[in-house]
Scaffold this active site. Structure first.
Site, PDB file in Angstrom:
ATOM      1  N   MET A 155       0.844  -1.206   0.000  1.00 36.31           N
ATOM      2  CA  MET A 155       0.000   0.000   0.000  1.00 36.31           C
ATOM      3  C   MET A 155       0.872   1.246   0.000  1.00 36.31           C
ATOM      4  SD  MET A 155      -3.061   0.567  -0.449  1.00 36.31           S
ATOM      5  CE  MET A 155      -4.735   0.227   0.037  1.00 36.31           C
ATOM      6  N   GLY A 156       1.751   1.345  -0.986  1.00 44.57           N
ATOM      7  CA  GLY A 156       2.526   2.573  -1.186  1.00 44.57           C
ATOM      8  C   GLY A 156       1.720   3.530  -2.038  1.00 44.57           C
ATOM      9  N   ARG A 157       2.428   4.422  -2.720  1.00 43.79           N
ATOM     10  CA  ARG A 157       1.727   5.433  -3.528  1.00 43.79           C
ATOM     11  C   ARG A 157       0.808   4.793  -4.560  1.00 43.79           C
ATOM     12  NH1 ARG A 157       6.891   6.898  -4.079  1.00 43.79           N
ATOM     13  NH2 ARG A 157       7.670   8.702  -2.958  1.00 43.79           N
ATOM     14  N   SER A 237       3.922  -5.089 -10.808  1.00 43.45           N
ATOM     15  CA  SER A 237       5.074  -4.644 -10.022  1.00 43.45           C
ATOM     16  C   SER A 237       6.356  -5.206 -10.633  1.00 43.45           C
ATOM     17  CB  SER A 237       4.885  -5.067  -8.568  1.00 43.45           C
ATOM     18  OG  SER A 237       5.986  -4.670  -7.819  1.00 43.45           O
ATOM     19  N   ARG A 238       6.722  -6.431 -10.222  1.00 41.46           N
ATOM     20  CA  ARG A 238       7.838  -7.129 -10.849  1.00 41.46           C
ATOM     21  C   ARG A 238       7.498  -8.616 -10.900  1.00 41.46           C
ATOM     22  NH1 ARG A 238       9.069  -2.688 -12.119  1.00 41.46           N
ATOM     23  NH2 ARG A 238      11.032  -1.594 -11.822  1.00 41.46           N
ATOM     24  N   GLU A 267      12.049 -10.646 -18.828  1.00 39.56           N
ATOM     25  CA  GLU A 267      11.447  -9.710 -19.781  1.00 39.56           C
ATOM     26  C   GLU A 267      12.451  -9.377 -20.873  1.00 39.56           C
ATOM     27  OE1 GLU A 267       9.784  -6.344 -17.718  1.00 39.56           O
ATOM     28  OE2 GLU A 267       8.512  -7.619 -16.483  1.00 39.56           O
ATOM     29  N   HIS A 286       4.970  -4.852 -19.970  1.00 39.04           N
ATOM     30  CA  HIS A 286       5.493  -3.911 -18.964  1.00 39.04           C
ATOM     31  C   HIS A 286       5.235  -2.444 -19.374  1.00 39.04           C
ATOM     32  CE1 HIS A 286       8.676  -3.590 -15.565  1.00 39.04           C
ATOM     33  NE2 HIS A 286       7.880  -2.527 -15.558  1.00 39.04           N
TER      34      HIS A 286
HETATM   35  C1  GLV Z   1       8.584   0.518 -13.881  1.00 42.32           C
HETATM   36  O1  GLV Z   1       8.433  -0.653 -13.798  1.00 42.32           O
HETATM   37  C2  GLV Z   1       9.055   1.332 -12.801  1.00 42.32           C
HETATM   38  O2  GLV Z   1       9.499   0.789 -11.786  1.00 42.32           O
HETATM   39  O3  GLV Z   1       9.026   2.561 -12.941  1.00 42.32           O
END
Ligand code: GLV
Length: 320
Positions: A155-157, A237-238, A267, A286
């Protein structure tokens, strides 16, 4: 004498050119192709400043080739491509691009969620492939988003921006985060739960946590088994946060309804990757922050850091 700046990709000329006031600039002259590792290691040998994308690994090996390096600026908010500890040991600064991509990424997450829930890409393929012969009640039926329960991990930005969008869809919002967000809980009615409860109760699980040693493989066989069989998993996210082999198994065997993925362990994802054989996977290359406005703002945030360094001023958005 001007400082030496190496840029690992061809960025728009009007963005790079003003930096010539402070820097002697060289760059990898391809827009779409990642600089090969041996060329990158050779290129950093005399540079003081390095401007990279998430495709470039800035690790201990690179640092041994870059004795003059003082600043690395990353065109991304996530910085798992940079070994921050190794940089810190050598007093090298690093910066990223927080804030400017929050809404754009949250928009994409919600788009991916809707596309997955309502089978939008699959429906489009169905039409274009000439399969639309009639209308019938159970044709391409998906899942309702409105009123469903969303569980946000991280729950970040961006997580909070996703939650605000979910509120507009009258969703019940659960979240799990390293620390509680009391203010946001009060303001928006988000509910903090354990990871286990989040996985058990959510119709949509959205991964928004950064990728690091604590989150690598966070969603594996055990966690996927806790999810409802008709739930949807979204990751922007990743890729390394999810065990893709375990994900394939549950999607293939009807133990999870669908997944919307903007990121992958490798990727670009290999075209023969098993996940791409499944109709209940929506896969994107992505593109979380990929709007013209936001990519420009990200580049300009890097330029701001590079300009400040060139002028000998304090640098904002440091991650070191
Ligand atoms: C993109 O994946 C970022 O981290 O800005």
């Amino acid at each position: 004498m001007k400082k030496k700046l190496f840029i690992t990709r061809k960025f728009p000329t009007h963005i790079v050119e003003p930096l010539q006031e402070f820097y002697e600039i060289s760059q990898w002259d391809e827009e779409e192709i990642v600089i090969p590792r041996d060329k990158l290691l050779a290129a950093v040998s005399d540079c003081e400043v390095l401007w990279v994308t998430i495709a470039d690994l800035v690790d201990e090996e690179l640092l041994t080739h870059a004795p003059n390096l003082k600043l690395v600026t990353n065109l991304a908010v996530g910085y798992n491509n940079i070994d921050v500890k190794a940089l810190r040991k050598q007093g090298i600064m690093a910066t990223n691009t927080p804030g400017v991509l929050t809404n754009t990424t949250a928009d994409l997450v919600f788009g991916l969620l809707l596309a997955t829930a309502r089978r939008i890409p699959e429906s489009e393929r169905y039409l274009r492939e000439g399969k639309w012969k009639s209308w019938y009640p159970m044709q391409l039926v998906g899942k309702d988003v409105s009123g469903a329960t969303i569980g946000i991990i991280g729950m970040g930005r961006i997580g909070q921006a996703v939650a605000r969008r979910a509120k507009g869809f009258d969703m019940k919002i659960l979240y799990n985060n390293r620390r509680r967000r009391h203010e946001a809980e009060e303001m928006y009615g988000f509910q903090y739960v354990s990871l286990e409860d989040l996985l058990k109760q959510s119709d949509f699980v959205v991964i928004m946590t950064p990728y690091n040693n604590d989150t690598e493989g966070l969603i594996g066989e055990h966690e996927l088994a806790l999810m409802k069989e008709d739930a949807v998993l979204i990751n922007a996210s990743r890729g390394g946060i999810i065990d893709e082999v375990a994900l394939y198994d549950v999607l293939k065997n009807g133990k999870l309804w669908a997944a919307g993925l903007d990121v992958f362990e490798q990727e670009p994802i290999a075209m023969d990757h098993p996940l791409l054989t499944l109709p209940n996977v929506v896969a994107l290359p992505h593109i979380g922050s990929a709007s013209l406005e936001t990519r420009t703002a990200m580049l300009m945030l890097n330029v701001k850091a590079l300009t400040a360094y060139g002028q000998g001023k304090a640098i904002s958005n440091r991650i070191d």
